[in-house]
Design a protein around this motif. Structure first.
Motif, PDB file in Angstrom:
ATOM      1  N   GLU A  83       0.848  -1.194   0.000  1.00 41.19           N
ATOM      2  CA  GLU A  83       0.000   0.000   0.000  1.00 41.19           C
ATOM      3  C   GLU A  83       0.881   1.242   0.000  1.00 41.19           C
ATOM      4  OE1 GLU A  83      -3.551   2.028   2.758  1.00 41.19           O
ATOM      5  OE2 GLU A  83      -2.156   0.572   3.630  1.00 41.19           O
TER       6      GLU A  83
ATOM      7  N   GLY B 269     -11.868   1.625  -4.840  1.00 43.19           N
ATOM      8  CA  GLY B 269     -12.189   0.557  -3.898  1.00 43.19           C
ATOM      9  C   GLY B 269     -13.207   1.031  -2.894  1.00 43.19           C
TER      10      GLY B 269
ATOM     11  N   THR C 246      -9.808   4.983  -1.714  1.00 47.29           N
ATOM     12  CA  THR C 246      -8.802   3.990  -2.077  1.00 47.29           C
ATOM     13  C   THR C 246      -8.956   3.588  -3.533  1.00 47.29           C
ATOM     14  OG1 THR C 246     -10.155   2.078  -1.428  1.00 47.29           O
ATOM     15  CG2 THR C 246      -8.747   3.059   0.266  1.00 47.29           C
TER      16      THR C 246
ATOM     17  N   VAL D  13      -7.844   0.391  -6.070  1.00 50.55           N
ATOM     18  CA  VAL D  13      -7.416  -1.007  -6.048  1.00 50.55           C
ATOM     19  C   VAL D  13      -7.313  -1.501  -7.482  1.00 50.55           C
ATOM     20  CG1 VAL D  13      -8.474  -1.432  -3.797  1.00 50.55           C
ATOM     21  CG2 VAL D  13      -9.800  -1.839  -5.887  1.00 50.55           C
TER      22      VAL D  13
ATOM     23  N   ARG E 116      -3.183  -1.521  -2.965  1.00 47.11           N
ATOM     24  CA  ARG E 116      -4.067  -0.424  -2.580  1.00 47.11           C
ATOM     25  C   ARG E 116      -3.297   0.885  -2.573  1.00 47.11           C
ATOM     26  NH1 ARG E 116      -4.900  -2.252   1.837  1.00 47.11           N
ATOM     27  NH2 ARG E 116      -6.801  -3.431   1.421  1.00 47.11           N
TER      28      ARG E 116
ATOM     29  N   THR F 120      -4.110   4.621  -1.019  1.00 51.27           N
ATOM     30  CA  THR F 120      -5.059   5.292  -0.130  1.00 51.27           C
ATOM     31  C   THR F 120      -4.796   6.790  -0.113  1.00 51.27           C
ATOM     32  OG1 THR F 120      -5.208   3.338   1.296  1.00 51.27           O
ATOM     33  CG2 THR F 120      -5.932   5.440   2.238  1.00 51.27           C
TER      34      THR F 120
END
Length: 567
Positions: free
Chosen positions: A64, A234, A244, A246, A260, A262
């Motif tokens: 992430e 996401g 987010t 994805v 991911r 964010t």
């Protein structure tokens, strides 16, 4: 200095990635610099970015990355006037077809996931033929086709006022969009030459998502109904102010490296501590305070490059500012070099004086057209105000006319960093020395654009224009408004002469001729008293060690799908 507000011009995104940076935009009218002879600058270097570029095989699968976001994104349609926020457009280019990317030299490159080929196949009239990748499909299962190009053109060409568009530049010159030899071929015909055709349809928006003006204006509010990119939304948690991205399992190309990405909404002033607390993986280090706190942070590298990013002060066109002489006086009363020193204090990258609204100093064709209008001269400023009928009321007092004081209001983002506050305070003192009282009115960051800048409700305001690339996108920021549509010209100041020069430049396929015309237009913008340019703002970022393909991109575009952690 980081300006508290950024309005990425929808162009290379161009439109914007918002990062708080003070921009002073106020063009001053008068004997501006001559633009007859283009002063060629050094072309951008091939290495004019700092992103820890790595091939995908050297990047881990998964993980992430956490980025700050300075504003909750409400309108996701980048063709709609409220959808021009830079970070929003960048995200849209990760979830929708971005037909071309831009490299570090500012050159367009076709993206093979969407295009097998795209080129000029006729010059009289100009015809562009696109050959689409047959694998490219929308999330509703439909293949990309000429119908999407046609819908984007018809919504954005300005002929139907029901579509509240951000910019018609380029689209208004298209005369036809048709299917070519087969369903995978698109032919776009122009009524007159348009040099920057590669910037159109970036991103491409599905016809099914903008079938009606209502769909165009409201169908992308708080949602993205159809996608076709390596990533998709996401989660979008408005309460938690997080978004987010994805990987999209239906993506036909190279899978995105991260699990991911964010984004968390926060003020720019909060990013330094958030980074130090290991809550985000990248933070601006463009102010002395931020740089001082971040440069020695654990597992951190500083990355810097010079993008299309300008800091300016803008003037409105109402009240006392309807008089061009008053706007010119405000420009002449500013000591730009002193203001830049305030912004540059404590930052290891030199902020250079900017003399052009259209070109950055690292673009071929740049020249300083500011002339007298960008040159500090308090005596000249006072004379302009006298000529406009504003009488001296004594030192430290505002001038008066018909019994009324010369008092203006600077709409100011209350999330601005201290460096911006210091710069604004210095400008306020410079104007008072000329007899102009400027009151700083602080407003909520989320309201700054939507309630004030976008609606032109300001005497003075500062924001950054970023990514105004290619050059034809400059028309957006300086063209005369049409009815209630101000495009990106929030000052609502312009002239038919400036429009004509910018339009002619945009149609010139000869870069030397185009540069001459753009510089002539720029000299007139300075003369108009529209925007006072301060400096090209370098990107200075603190980034986690090991983060690859991210950082300071310079003139290049960002590809979220390639961002990841080194193995």
């Amino acid at each position: 200095m980081d300006a508290s507000t950024t309005a990425r011009r929808f162009s290379r995104v161009a439109a914007t990635a918002i990062a708080v940076a003070l921009a002073a935009t106020a063009c001053t009218s008068g004997s501006g610099g001559s633009a007859d002879n283009v002063v060629k600058s050094e072309a951008p270097r091939q290495d004019s970015q700092d992103i820890n570029a790595k091939p995908l095989e050297q990047i881990k699968d998964g993980g992430e990355v956490r980025f700050p976001l300075y504003q909750w994104i409400t309108q996701w349609n980048p063709f709609q006037v409220d959808g021009r926020y830079g970070d929003g457009v960048e995200i849209m280019r990760a979830v929708e077809p971005s037909l071309f990317s831009v490299d570090a030299t500012g050159t367009f490159r076709p993206v093979s996931d969407y295009l097998l080929d795209a080129k000029v196949t006729s010059t009289s009239p100009q015809v562009i033929t696109y050959k689409l990748n047959p694998k490219a499909k929308w999330s509703d299962g439909k293949p990309l086709s000429y119908l999407d190009f046609k819908a984007d053109w018809q919504a954005s060409n300005g002929k139907d006022p029901a579509y509240n568009i951000a910019d018609s530049a380029g689209y208004e010159l298209i005369s036809a969009v048709e299917q070519g030899a087969d369903q995978g071929e698109v032919k776009v015909t122009f009524s007159q030459p348009y040099a920057d055709w590669q910037n159109l349809f970036r991103p491409l928006i599905p016809a099914a998502g903008i079938a009606t003006p209502e769909d165009f204006n409201q169908g992308w509010v708080e949602k993205i109904p159809i996608t076709a990119g390596p990533l998709k939304i996401g989660t979008a948690d408005k309460t938690a102010q997080t978004i987010t991205l994805v990987p999209d399992p239906n993506w036909w190309g190279q899978k995105a490296k991260l699990d991911r990405i964010t984004f968390r909404v926060m003020s720019q002033s909060a990013t330094t501590q958030a980074y130090l607390n290991n809550e985000i993986d990248e933070a601006t280090a463009g102010t002395a305070t931020a740089y001082g706190q971040l440069k020695d942070a654990k597992d951190t590298v500083i990355r810097a490059a010079s993008p299309w990013d300008e800091v300016h002060v803008s003037f409105g066109g109402g009240g006392a500012l309807a008089d061009q002489k008053v706007r010119q006086a405000l420009g002449r009363a500013l000591d730009r070099q002193s203001l830049i020193k305030i912004a540059n204090n404590g930052v290891p990258i030199e902020f250079k004086l900017l003399g052009n609204h259209i070109y950055m100093p690292n673009q071929t064709g740049y020249q300083d057209n500011s002339g007298d209008w960008g040159r500090f001269d308090l005596g000249a400023a006072k004379k302009l105000l006298e000529d406009a009928g504003w009488k001296d009321a004594g030192a430290g007092q505002p001038r008066t006319k018909d019994g009324q004081p010369l008092e203006l209001h600077w709409v100011f983002n209350d999330a601005a960093p201290q460096a911006q506050v210091d710069l604004a305070t210095a400008a306020q003192s410079m104007w008072l020395a000329a007899g102009v009282k400027v009151v700083i009115d602080k407003v909520a960051g989320n309201d700054f654009f939507t309630k004030y800048v976008n609606t032109g409700k300001f005497d003075i305001a500062s924001w950054r224009n970023t990514d105004s690339f290619p050059l034809s996108s400059s028309l957006l920021n300086f063209r005369l408004p049409q009815g209630d549509n101000v495009f990106g010209n929030f000052s609502k100041l312009g002239s038919a002469e400036i429009d004509a020069l910018l339009q002619k430049a945009a149609g010139s396929v000869d870069p030397v001729e185009a540069a001459k015309l753009y510089n002539q237009a720029d000299a007139k913008i300075w003369e108009l008293g529209h925007t006072v340019e301060l400096y090209q703002r370098p990107t200075v970022l603190a980034v986690r060690k090991g983060l690859a393909n991210d950082g300071a991109f310079g003139l290049a575009s960002l590809d979220y799908a390639k961002v990841g952690w080194e193995k």
